[in-house]
Design a protein around this motif. Structure first.
Motif, mmCIF file in Angstrom:
data_model
loop_
_atom_site.group_PDB
_atom_site.id
_atom_site.type_symbol
_atom_site.label_atom_id
_atom_site.label_comp_id
_atom_site.label_asym_id
_atom_site.label_seq_id
_atom_site.Cartn_x
_atom_site.Cartn_y
_atom_site.Cartn_z
ATOM 1 N N GLN A 145 13.134 61.673 56.584
ATOM 2 C CA GLN A 145 12.626 60.307 56.564
ATOM 3 C C GLN A 145 12.700 59.751 57.985
ATOM 4 O O GLN A 145 13.743 59.854 58.647
ATOM 5 N N THR A 147 11.259 56.610 60.999
ATOM 6 C CA THR A 147 11.170 55.166 61.165
ATOM 7 C C THR A 147 10.310 54.871 62.382
ATOM 8 O O THR A 147 10.212 55.708 63.299
ATOM 9 N N ARG A 164 17.375 57.379 58.150
ATOM 10 C CA ARG A 164 16.047 57.568 58.723
ATOM 11 C C ARG A 164 16.246 57.791 60.219
ATOM 12 O O ARG A 164 17.021 57.082 60.861
ATOM 13 N N SER A 195 9.418 55.493 53.293
ATOM 14 C CA SER A 195 9.549 55.683 54.736
ATOM 15 C C SER A 195 8.485 56.647 55.235
ATOM 16 O O SER A 195 8.002 57.502 54.474
#
Length: 205
Positions: A145, A147, A164, A195
């Motif tokens: 995940q 960001t 993340r 995400s």
């Protein structure tokens, strides 16, 4: 988060998790393309470890692409699911920070959403271990995940605490442990994700 806590959390949800993710790659063509590219690079060059394999869906996909793949996971219950679903493949209990494998013994390592539970201080240790078990010219494929920010962010993962991490943050950690970047992918989240999905393909020189 300790390894014992992570193990216990995944043991508790293993059956549900296996049912939920058994065919999830079917709707993710970009993710499949990264695995296929990795498979092209490692096929015929030696064994590959799917580290944090869970119920074994990525291990099985690699095998279907002609890769000599086996799985490693912390969770005995997840491994039981993997063996039930994929009895023709090999799965072993282990930790990514201390793999029971010789130095330079692998053509490839896959860590598919399995580094996400590592605390920030543990990440370089895992990368160093990946570097250790890879043969020169071997490849590492990460999925995680991500960001749009510049720093890791803890988030409320449905099983156990996770992070993340920006693609560049992980690429920098890889560089510092001697792994060279080959390719990266940042995919926007679909309707079932919260995400962006990050992917990094790395190589041990």
């Amino acid at each position: 988060m300790t390894e014992s806590a992570t193990r216990a959390a995944y043991d508790a949800v293993a059956v549900l998790y296996a049912d939920l993710f058994r065919t999830y790659l079917d709707d993710l063509p970009l993710d499949r393309s990264m695995i296929a590219a990795f498979a092209d690079l490692v096929r015929g060059r030696g064994p590959v470890a799917d580290v944090g394999c869970g119920p074994g869906q990525i291990t099985a996909f690699l095998h279907s692409l002609g890769v000599d793949a086996s799985g490693v996971d912390l969770s005995p219950a997840m491994l039981a699911q993997a063996r039930a679903d994929h009895p023709h493949l090999s799965f072993a209990e282990g930790t990514m920070k201390a793999l029971d494998l010789p130095d330079a013994s692998l053509a490839g390592v896959v860590a598919w959403y399995s580094t996400i539970h590592l605390e920030p201080a543990e990440l370089p240790e895992a990368f160093a271990e990946f570097h250790r078990v890879l043969a020169p010219g071997g490849h590492l494929l990460l999925a995680f995940q991500s960001t749009d920010g510049d720093a890791p962010e803890p988030f409320d993962h449905k099983v156990v605490r996770a992070y993340r991490r920006p693609v560049e943050y992980l690429a920098g950690t890889a560089r510092r442990t001697g792994l060279a970047e080959v390719a990266r992918l940042l995919r926007r989240p679909n309707e079932n994700e919260r995400s962006p999905a990050g992917h990094l393909l790395l190589r041990k020189p």
